[in-house]
Scaffold this motif. Structure first.
Motif, mmCIF file in Angstrom:
data_model
loop_
_atom_site.group_PDB
_atom_site.id
_atom_site.type_symbol
_atom_site.label_atom_id
_atom_site.label_comp_id
_atom_site.label_asym_id
_atom_site.label_seq_id
_atom_site.Cartn_x
_atom_site.Cartn_y
_atom_site.Cartn_z
ATOM 1 N N ILE A 1 0.853 -1.192 0.000
ATOM 2 C CA ILE A 1 0.000 0.000 0.000
ATOM 3 C C ILE A 1 0.890 1.243 0.000
ATOM 4 O O ILE A 1 1.705 1.434 0.904
ATOM 5 C CB ILE A 1 -0.923 -0.002 1.237
ATOM 6 C CG1 ILE A 1 -1.825 -1.246 1.195
ATOM 7 C CG2 ILE A 1 -1.775 1.263 1.265
ATOM 8 C CD1 ILE A 1 -2.468 -1.586 2.503
ATOM 9 N N PHE A 2 0.764 2.056 -1.037
ATOM 10 C CA PHE A 2 1.453 3.354 -1.091
ATOM 11 C C PHE A 2 0.464 4.406 -0.585
ATOM 12 O O PHE A 2 -0.550 4.641 -1.238
ATOM 13 C CB PHE A 2 1.849 3.714 -2.515
ATOM 14 C CG PHE A 2 2.930 2.847 -3.096
ATOM 15 C CD1 PHE A 2 4.225 2.937 -2.652
ATOM 16 C CD2 PHE A 2 2.640 1.945 -4.103
ATOM 17 C CE1 PHE A 2 5.224 2.162 -3.200
ATOM 18 C CE2 PHE A 2 3.630 1.158 -4.658
ATOM 19 C CZ PHE A 2 4.928 1.267 -4.202
ATOM 20 N N SER A 3 0.770 5.006 0.507
ATOM 21 C CA SER A 3 -0.110 5.980 1.180
ATOM 22 C C SER A 3 -1.603 5.721 0.936
ATOM 23 O O SER A 3 -2.299 5.230 1.812
ATOM 24 C CB SER A 3 0.284 7.411 0.845
ATOM 25 O OG SER A 3 0.298 7.624 -0.536
ATOM 26 N N GLY B 1 -0.524 -0.041 -14.389
ATOM 27 C CA GLY B 1 -0.984 0.281 -13.041
ATOM 28 C C GLY B 1 -1.572 -0.890 -12.290
ATOM 29 O O GLY B 1 -2.115 -0.731 -11.204
ATOM 30 N N SER B 2 -1.437 -2.108 -12.836
ATOM 31 C CA SER B 2 -2.038 -3.257 -12.159
ATOM 32 C C SER B 2 -1.124 -3.830 -11.080
ATOM 33 O O SER B 2 -1.482 -4.811 -10.438
ATOM 34 C CB SER B 2 -2.399 -4.338 -13.176
ATOM 35 O OG SER B 2 -1.277 -4.676 -13.948
ATOM 36 N N GLY B 3 0.053 -3.249 -10.904
ATOM 37 C CA GLY B 3 0.907 -3.661 -9.801
ATOM 38 C C GLY B 3 1.991 -4.653 -10.159
ATOM 39 O O GLY B 3 2.647 -5.204 -9.280
ATOM 40 N N PHE C 1 13.390 -4.057 -3.649
ATOM 41 C CA PHE C 1 13.413 -2.605 -3.815
ATOM 42 C C PHE C 1 12.194 -1.926 -3.184
ATOM 43 O O PHE C 1 12.161 -0.713 -3.061
ATOM 44 C CB PHE C 1 13.520 -2.240 -5.295
ATOM 45 C CG PHE C 1 14.771 -2.766 -5.909
ATOM 46 C CD1 PHE C 1 15.991 -2.191 -5.600
ATOM 47 C CD2 PHE C 1 14.741 -3.850 -6.755
ATOM 48 C CE1 PHE C 1 17.157 -2.689 -6.130
ATOM 49 C CE2 PHE C 1 15.905 -4.358 -7.298
ATOM 50 C CZ PHE C 1 17.112 -3.775 -6.991
ATOM 51 N N GLU C 2 11.184 -2.721 -2.843
ATOM 52 C CA GLU C 2 10.059 -2.199 -2.083
ATOM 53 C C GLU C 2 9.812 -3.194 -0.952
ATOM 54 O O GLU C 2 10.021 -4.393 -1.122
ATOM 55 C CB GLU C 2 8.778 -2.120 -2.933
ATOM 56 C CG GLU C 2 8.884 -1.337 -4.214
ATOM 57 C CD GLU C 2 8.797 0.169 -3.993
ATOM 58 O OE1 GLU C 2 8.651 0.609 -2.828
ATOM 59 O OE2 GLU C 2 8.891 0.895 -5.002
ATOM 60 N N THR C 3 9.375 -2.669 0.179
ATOM 61 C CA THR C 3 9.048 -3.553 1.296
ATOM 62 C C THR C 3 7.550 -3.797 1.295
ATOM 63 O O THR C 3 6.775 -2.845 1.278
ATOM 64 C CB THR C 3 9.446 -2.903 2.628
ATOM 65 O OG1 THR C 3 10.742 -2.332 2.457
ATOM 66 C CG2 THR C 3 9.476 -3.915 3.737
HETATM 67 N N1 LIG Z 1 6.606 4.677 -5.351
HETATM 68 C C1 LIG Z 1 5.267 4.744 -5.474
HETATM 69 N N2 LIG Z 1 4.549 5.618 -4.735
HETATM 70 C C2 LIG Z 1 3.208 5.678 -4.848
HETATM 71 N N3 LIG Z 1 2.477 4.928 -5.675
HETATM 72 C C3 LIG Z 1 3.121 4.043 -6.447
HETATM 73 C C4 LIG Z 1 4.542 3.905 -6.392
HETATM 74 N N4 LIG Z 1 4.910 2.949 -7.268
HETATM 75 C C5 LIG Z 1 3.772 2.514 -7.839
HETATM 76 N N5 LIG Z 1 2.691 3.164 -7.358
HETATM 77 C C6 LIG Z 1 1.278 2.928 -7.732
HETATM 78 O O1 LIG Z 1 1.013 1.555 -7.611
HETATM 79 C C7 LIG Z 1 0.208 1.103 -8.689
HETATM 80 C C8 LIG Z 1 0.883 -0.025 -9.405
HETATM 81 O O2 LIG Z 1 2.034 0.451 -10.059
HETATM 82 P P1 LIG Z 1 3.019 -0.473 -10.866
HETATM 83 O O3 LIG Z 1 4.166 0.359 -11.311
HETATM 84 O O4 LIG Z 1 3.321 -1.669 -10.094
HETATM 85 O O5 LIG Z 1 2.132 -0.853 -12.132
HETATM 86 P P2 LIG Z 1 2.557 -1.688 -13.412
HETATM 87 O O6 LIG Z 1 1.605 -2.830 -13.481
HETATM 88 O O7 LIG Z 1 3.995 -2.008 -13.386
HETATM 89 O O8 LIG Z 1 2.227 -0.671 -14.577
HETATM 90 P P3 LIG Z 1 3.015 -0.444 -15.950
HETATM 91 O O9 LIG Z 1 2.529 -1.511 -16.870
HETATM 92 O O10 LIG Z 1 2.541 0.894 -16.375
HETATM 93 O O11 LIG Z 1 4.462 -0.505 -15.673
HETATM 94 C C9 LIG Z 1 -0.060 2.311 -9.568
HETATM 95 O O12 LIG Z 1 -1.327 2.819 -9.247
HETATM 96 C C10 LIG Z 1 1.023 3.286 -9.169
HETATM 97 O O13 LIG Z 1 0.557 4.600 -9.289
#
Ligand SMILES: Nc1ncnc2c1ncn2[C@@H]1O[C@H](COP(=O)(O)OP(=O)(O)OP(=O)(O)O)[C@@H](O)[C@H]1O
Ligand SMILES: [Mg+2]
Lengths: 288, 342
Positions: free
Chosen positions: B12-14, B39-41, B52-54
């Motif tokens: 969860i980012f904020s 944006g699917s994570g 790189f992320e916890t």
């Molecule tokens: N450092 C961060 N701080 C806040 N929100 C973040 C951060 N990194 C990712 N997010 C949010 O988390 C969600 C998932 O992001 P993520 O980069 O994992 O998507 P993705 O599936 O890799 O997308 P893409 O195909 O565009 O690379 C998005 O809504 C993004 O805005």
């Protein structure tokens, strides 16, 4: 392919361009190049008792055989090096933090780091005296909890060092942060991925990318420090003194313009050395 | 040799929930593609595996060893980034040798391993090149080689070829597949290109809003999508919302027998499973001739547009009225399959 002779229009445009360039070049020649030449000539042609001015390095012989002048030059170099060292030690971590940290705290730190830029040196000098000077805030606080007073850096060589470090933090941080912009997040993360710990990362991945910025910082601060006047004048010891106040005193109080010019020439030589260092660093970066 | 276990991981980012109680087991030597819209994570999940992320919660184990508390430099994972990850002040050899030097391997061994892996990615003899003198495709090969040379237990690739052109992308993904099969390295590959996932993966994980939508073999994801989202995301699919009454699904004038309980339903029909006959309620909007086949856009009276694939594009023309005959259908209700023709 046909080549057309330049039309009158193109010629007049070339003329306007030339005129536009001529103004700054002329100003540069008049305000910078001419005083340098004239100063060099005067420094190398000391006035004899009979009024003649033959070429002679006598002024420089006098400067470099005068212990007082040498100790002034020495204290200037010492101040420059210590200030530079402290600046790098303080500003590199600060810049790294500002480059890689996110969030509100980083924004506050950034504002704080830029703050000294908006404080005139003279106000900084008096703030310094009120805080670190004899019976200043620090002394009062120490006294309140029953501790002895500090040995105030005011009027010691450390006075200008502290003031100059504070004064130069914003520019140094700005240059370093912009240099760190060349280091991509992915490059840093890739280094951690293959096993680099923070210090290794800094030394092998980050530092090589910001060498140019460090070189720019070194030359900029050295140039600035050599010609610093206000802070050394207000905060520094009366003797030995830094080149800035020394020149001013030789010229104003001792009314010896020739010797002041000699001191200025010596100062300029050091500055030119750092100028060349700067140009080479930038050129090397361009060459990449 | 190495398996990866992801259990109930959330991030969860904020305010955004980037990854939501995600679980997945990746078997030793398996290549799993994470597929999903922007944006699917996907990246967030991969970055949590790489360190790189916890994660906000959950557990990530490599060979049954919890790695969540390890920093990236201590994890047995190798990550290949999308771009800009090479160290431009070093040449290719130095880029590859850096990780080995940190591990204090002897010089001779470093040289041998770097050259072997350069050979593997097809860059034999490029060791002394500066990375800036390489093409985009070569740079990504170097990035891949840099991870491979350390023989990681888990290889993580985050859209490594997204910045390359179609042709090069296809070639490199085949090479990655070959290398992966030869080294039998457990691999997680993020992409948002469905063709890439279909071509590469042993299994595909379709993600949506940080959750698993379906995990299955590529052919199963294509033939038997578990939800309307997957159905619409992989390949071209006609998704038609309508209602079922008395064993018949209907939408406007279009109706199909559907032996399920009465209620709303979403019908999914592949264009190739929809044949056309002249005369009916649908009006042909356009016929596109692809040489090998034709694609027909048909408008139903209520404006719904449906696609059908036909073998001979010359057989129909725009403006003609046609009847639609599905040969294979799936139906969904409440995000789950309720019917599928055998
Ligand atoms: N450092 C961060 N701080 C806040 N929100 C973040 C951060 N990194 C990712 N997010 C949010 O988390 C969600 C998932 O992001 P993520 O980069 O994992 O998507 P993705 O599936 O890799 O997308 P893409 O195909 O565009 O690379 C998005 O809504 C993004 O805005
Ligand atoms: Mg991503």
């Amino acid at each position: 392919m046909t080549t057309r002779p330049p039309s009158g229009r193109a010629q007049s445009r070339g003329l306007i361009g030339l005129l536009l360039v001529a103004v700054p070049v002329g100003l540069f020649a008049w305000m910078t190049v001419w005083p340098i030449i004239s100063g060099l000539v005067q420094a190398f042609t000391p006035t004899q008792p009979n009024g003649t001015r033959p070429f002679s390095p006598a002024n420089f012989v006098e400067f470099f055989s005068d212990p007082y002048s040498l100790s002034n030059l020495g204290v200037t170099l010492w101040t420059c090096l210590v200030t530079l060292g402290l600046l790098l030690v303080i500003c590199i971590p600060l810049a790294l933090y500002l480059r890689f940290a996110q969030g509100r705290l980083a924004a506050y730190v950034q504002t704080m780091a830029m703050f000294p830029m908006f404080v005139p040196s003279i106000i900084l000098a008096f703030a310094f005296i009120r805080v670190l000077g004899p019976n200043g805030t620090v002394d009062l606080l120490l006294n309140a909890v029953g501790l002895p007073k500090i040995r105030s850096p005011y009027l010691t060589p450390w006075g200008p060092v502290i003031g100059l470090v504070w004064d130069n933090i914003p520019l140094t941080v700005l240059i370093l942060v912009s240099g760190l912009g060349a280091v991509s997040n992915q490059a840093v993360e890739a280094a951690r991925d293959v096993g680099a710990r923070p210090l290794t990362l800094f030394w092998y991945i980050v530092l090589p990318r910001i060498w140019t910025s460090v070189a720019v910082v070194i030359s900029f601060t050295m140039l600035g420090l050599f010609s610093a006047f206000t802070l050394p004048y207000v905060l520094g010891p009366a003797s030995p003194e830094m080149m800035g106040p020394f020149m001013q005193r030789t010229f104003g109080d001792l009314r010896d313009p020739e010797m002041a010019l000699t001191q200025a020439t010596v100062t300029m030589l050091f500055c030119i050395a750092f100028g060349i260092f700067y140009v080479r660093a930038v050129a090397r970066n361009r060459g990449k | 040799m190495s398996k990866l276990t992801i259990a109930d991981v959330s991030k969860i980012f904020s305010t955004t929930v980037a990854v939501d109680t995600f679980s997945l087991d990746v078997a030793d030597g398996e290549l799993v593609c994470l597929l999903g819209p922007s944006g699917s994570g996907k990246s967030t999940l991969l970055r949590m595996i790489g360190g790189f992320e916890t994660p906000s919660s959950g557990s990530i184990r490599i060979d049954d060893e919890e790695v969540i508390h390890l920093p990236p430099e201590k994890r047995p994972t190798g990550m290949v980034f999308q771009s800009h990850a090479l160290w431009t002040h070093m040449n290719v050899f130095q880029n590859l040798a850096f990780g080995l030097k940190l591990r204090r391997r002897p010089k001779a061994e470093i040289k041998e391993r770097v050259e072997a892996v350069l050979d593997l990615v097809g860059l034999k003899g490029y060791g002394s090149r500066m990375t800036t003198q390489l093409s985009g495709g070569q740079q990504q090969r170097v990035a891949l080689a840099r991870s491979l040379v350390l023989e990681p237990k888990i290889l993580l690739l985050d859209e490594p070829f997204a910045s390359l052109d179609q042709h090069l992308r296809e070639r490199l993904r085949e090479e990655v597949r070959d290398i992966q099969q030869r080294l039998k390295i457990t691999t997680l590959f993020v992409t948002h290109g469905q063709d890439e996932a279909l071509a590469l993966a042993d299994r595909i994980v379709v993600m949506r809003d940080g959750r698993v939508e379906q995990v299955a073999r590529p052919d199963m994801v294509y033939r038997e999508p578990a939800t309307p989202f997957v159905a619409g995301f992989i390949g071209t699919m006609n998704l038609i919302d309508g209602t079922v009454a008395n064993g018949t699904f209907s939408r406007a004038s279009f109706s199909v027998p559907l032996p399920v309980a009465d209620g709303p339903a979403t019908l999914a029909i592949r264009p190739e499973a929809l044949s056309l006959t002249a005369g009916g309620q649908g009006i042909i909007h356009r016929v596109t001739d692809y040489g090998t086949h034709g694609l027909v856009d048909i408008d139903l009276p209520d404006g719904t547009r449906i696609k059908s694939m036909i073998s001979d594009a010359k057989a129909f023309a725009a403006g003609q009225s046609v009847d639609l005959k599905p040969t294979a259908i799936s139906a969904y209700r409440d995000n789950a399959v309720i019917y599928r023709t055998r």
